[in-house]
Design a protein around this motif. Structure first.
Motif, PDB file in Angstrom:
ATOM      1  N   VAL A   1       0.849  -1.189   0.000  1.00 38.07           N
ATOM      2  CA  VAL A   1       0.000   0.000   0.000  1.00 38.07           C
ATOM      3  C   VAL A   1       0.884   1.238   0.000  1.00 38.07           C
ATOM      4  O   VAL A   1       1.924   1.263   0.665  1.00 38.07           O
ATOM      5  CB  VAL A   1      -0.965   0.018   1.221  1.00 38.07           C
TER       6      VAL A   1
ATOM      7  N   TRP B   1       0.522   5.683   0.041  1.00 36.16           N
ATOM      8  CA  TRP B   1      -0.438   6.760   0.214  1.00 36.16           C
ATOM      9  C   TRP B   1       0.275   8.090   0.436  1.00 36.16           C
ATOM     10  O   TRP B   1       1.443   8.134   0.801  1.00 36.16           O
ATOM     11  CB  TRP B   1      -1.396   6.457   1.369  1.00 36.16           C
TER      12      TRP B   1
ATOM     13  N   ALA C   1      -1.608   7.786  10.816  1.00 36.26           N
ATOM     14  CA  ALA C   1      -2.035   6.851   9.772  1.00 36.26           C
ATOM     15  C   ALA C   1      -1.278   5.535   9.776  1.00 36.26           C
ATOM     16  O   ALA C   1      -1.814   4.512   9.334  1.00 36.26           O
ATOM     17  CB  ALA C   1      -1.875   7.515   8.401  1.00 36.26           C
TER      18      ALA C   1
ATOM     19  N   THR D   1      -2.743   2.360  11.555  1.00 35.47           N
ATOM     20  CA  THR D   1      -3.995   1.998  10.894  1.00 35.47           C
ATOM     21  C   THR D   1      -3.731   1.285   9.577  1.00 35.47           C
ATOM     22  O   THR D   1      -4.366   0.268   9.252  1.00 35.47           O
ATOM     23  CB  THR D   1      -4.856   3.252  10.643  1.00 35.47           C
ATOM     24  N   GLU D   2      -2.779   1.803   8.804  1.00 37.80           N
ATOM     25  CA  GLU D   2      -2.465   1.190   7.516  1.00 37.80           C
ATOM     26  C   GLU D   2      -1.784  -0.165   7.698  1.00 37.80           C
ATOM     27  O   GLU D   2      -2.002  -1.093   6.899  1.00 37.80           O
ATOM     28  CB  GLU D   2      -1.574   2.128   6.694  1.00 37.80           C
TER      29      GLU D   2
ATOM     30  N   ASP E   1      -2.376  -2.290  10.178  1.00 39.40           N
ATOM     31  CA  ASP E   1      -3.471  -3.200  10.521  1.00 39.40           C
ATOM     32  C   ASP E   1      -4.289  -3.572   9.294  1.00 39.40           C
ATOM     33  O   ASP E   1      -4.693  -4.728   9.114  1.00 39.40           O
ATOM     34  CB  ASP E   1      -4.378  -2.565  11.579  1.00 39.40           C
ATOM     35  N   ARG E   2      -4.526  -2.576   8.412  1.00 42.32           N
ATOM     36  CA  ARG E   2      -5.322  -2.838   7.210  1.00 42.32           C
ATOM     37  C   ARG E   2      -4.595  -3.785   6.266  1.00 42.32           C
ATOM     38  O   ARG E   2      -5.187  -4.724   5.722  1.00 42.32           O
ATOM     39  CB  ARG E   2      -5.649  -1.527   6.504  1.00 42.32           C
ATOM     40  N   LEU E   3      -3.295  -3.551   6.067  1.00 43.63           N
ATOM     41  CA  LEU E   3      -2.530  -4.406   5.159  1.00 43.63           C
ATOM     42  C   LEU E   3      -2.461  -5.840   5.683  1.00 43.63           C
ATOM     43  O   LEU E   3      -2.652  -6.803   4.919  1.00 43.63           O
ATOM     44  CB  LEU E   3      -1.120  -3.840   4.986  1.00 43.63           C
TER      45      LEU E   3
ATOM     46  N   GLY F   1      -4.570  -7.243   7.707  1.00 47.68           N
ATOM     47  CA  GLY F   1      -5.916  -7.811   7.642  1.00 47.68           C
ATOM     48  C   GLY F   1      -6.274  -8.288   6.251  1.00 47.68           C
ATOM     49  O   GLY F   1      -6.920  -9.338   6.084  1.00 47.68           O
ATOM     50  N   GLN F   2      -5.874  -7.544   5.227  1.00 46.29           N
ATOM     51  CA  GLN F   2      -6.149  -7.946   3.848  1.00 46.29           C
ATOM     52  C   GLN F   2      -5.458  -9.257   3.498  1.00 46.29           C
ATOM     53  O   GLN F   2      -5.941 -10.012   2.645  1.00 46.29           O
ATOM     54  CB  GLN F   2      -5.712  -6.844   2.888  1.00 46.29           C
TER      55      GLN F   2
END
Length: 252
Positions: free
Chosen positions: A34, A36, A45, A48-49, A51-53, A55-56
């Motif tokens: 990712v 950004w 950020a 959060t990013e 955790d998102r990566l 999780g994906q």
């Protein structure tokens, strides 16, 4: 040290500048990535990013087998955030850490260019930080000190056919092409820095048992006045993956 566990990914963190990125990497290659426009909000950020990566990819932080982090040159705040988070995760998870110079990762995709590569990042206040890379001993290696200069100073360093990559907007790229006829500027999609490149460089070092001490690993910051190429050579600062060039940020 043994080779990295291919079942446990390496997490790469790059917050060197206002462009930030993360990547997950295994022996099979890039598992996720990712990028950004972080601006000055890396602090809020980044986790959060991460955790998102994770999780994906269906993973948690406990599944990560190693950390990699960009060590600069770059902005004071950005590098401080990235190093702090990476070191914190290393100590919490008990995994190795690999620091990779930011411009090494910028130049890396252009290994097959067949010519010298100059990697560039925006340092703020009209400055550009760059370094020259050449193919040597089977790899693209840094062949100059870090240059901290205005655009005309950057142009003055390009004295042979050279591929230029990194943080150059359209206006800056166009002007550089006018000032430096030997510059061949990579297109926008290819010149942007990628966290996956940072991860791949770190994975190779990890496999060779080349890791950094999280206690002593420090970022590289660059600072100084904006010199004119006609007046004096660009200011320079030496840097390595475990040494800071100075204590003032390149982009802050």
């Amino acid at each position: 040290m043994s080779s990295p566990d291919p079942a446990r990914p390496l997490l790469a963190i790059d917050t060197s500048t206002m462009r930030a990125g993360l990547a997950l990497y295994t022996a099979e290659g890039v598992l996720g990535e990712v990028q950004w426009a972080a601006g000055r909000n890396q602090t809020t950020a980044l986790m959060t990013e991460i955790d998102r990566l994770l999780g994906q990819a269906g993973l948690g932080i406990a599944d990560v087998g190693a950390l990699a982090v960009a060590t600069g040159p770059g902005s004071f705040n950005g590098l401080r955030v990235g190093l702090s988070v990476a070191k914190g995760l290393v100590f919490a998870c008990g995994v190795p850490l690999v620091g990779v110079p930011t411009l090494d990762a910028t130049a890396y995709p252009h290994t097959a260019a067949g010519r010298p590569v100059r990697a560039v990042l925006v340092a703020g206040r009209g400055r550009l930080v760059s370094a020259l890379y050449r193919w040597r001993d089977g790899a693209l290696r840094r062949a100059s000190e870090y240059e901290n200069s205005a655009l005309d100073g950057l142009a003055a360093t390009i004295v042979e056919p050279t591929l230029v990559c990194g943080e150059l907007d359209a206006a800056t790229a166009g002007r550089l092409a006018e000032l430096a006829p030997d510059a061949s500027i990579a297109p926008p999609a290819l010149r942007e820095r990628r966290a996956a490149c940072l991860a791949e460089l770190a994975w190779a070092r990890l496999g060779a048992g080349d890791v950094d001490d999280p206690v002593t690993l420090e970022p590289v910051y660059l600072h100084g006045p904006v010199p004119s190429a006609a007046a004096s050579p660009p200011s320079r600062a030496r840097g390595g993956r475990a040494a800071a060039a100075s204590r003032a940020g390149a982009g802050d």
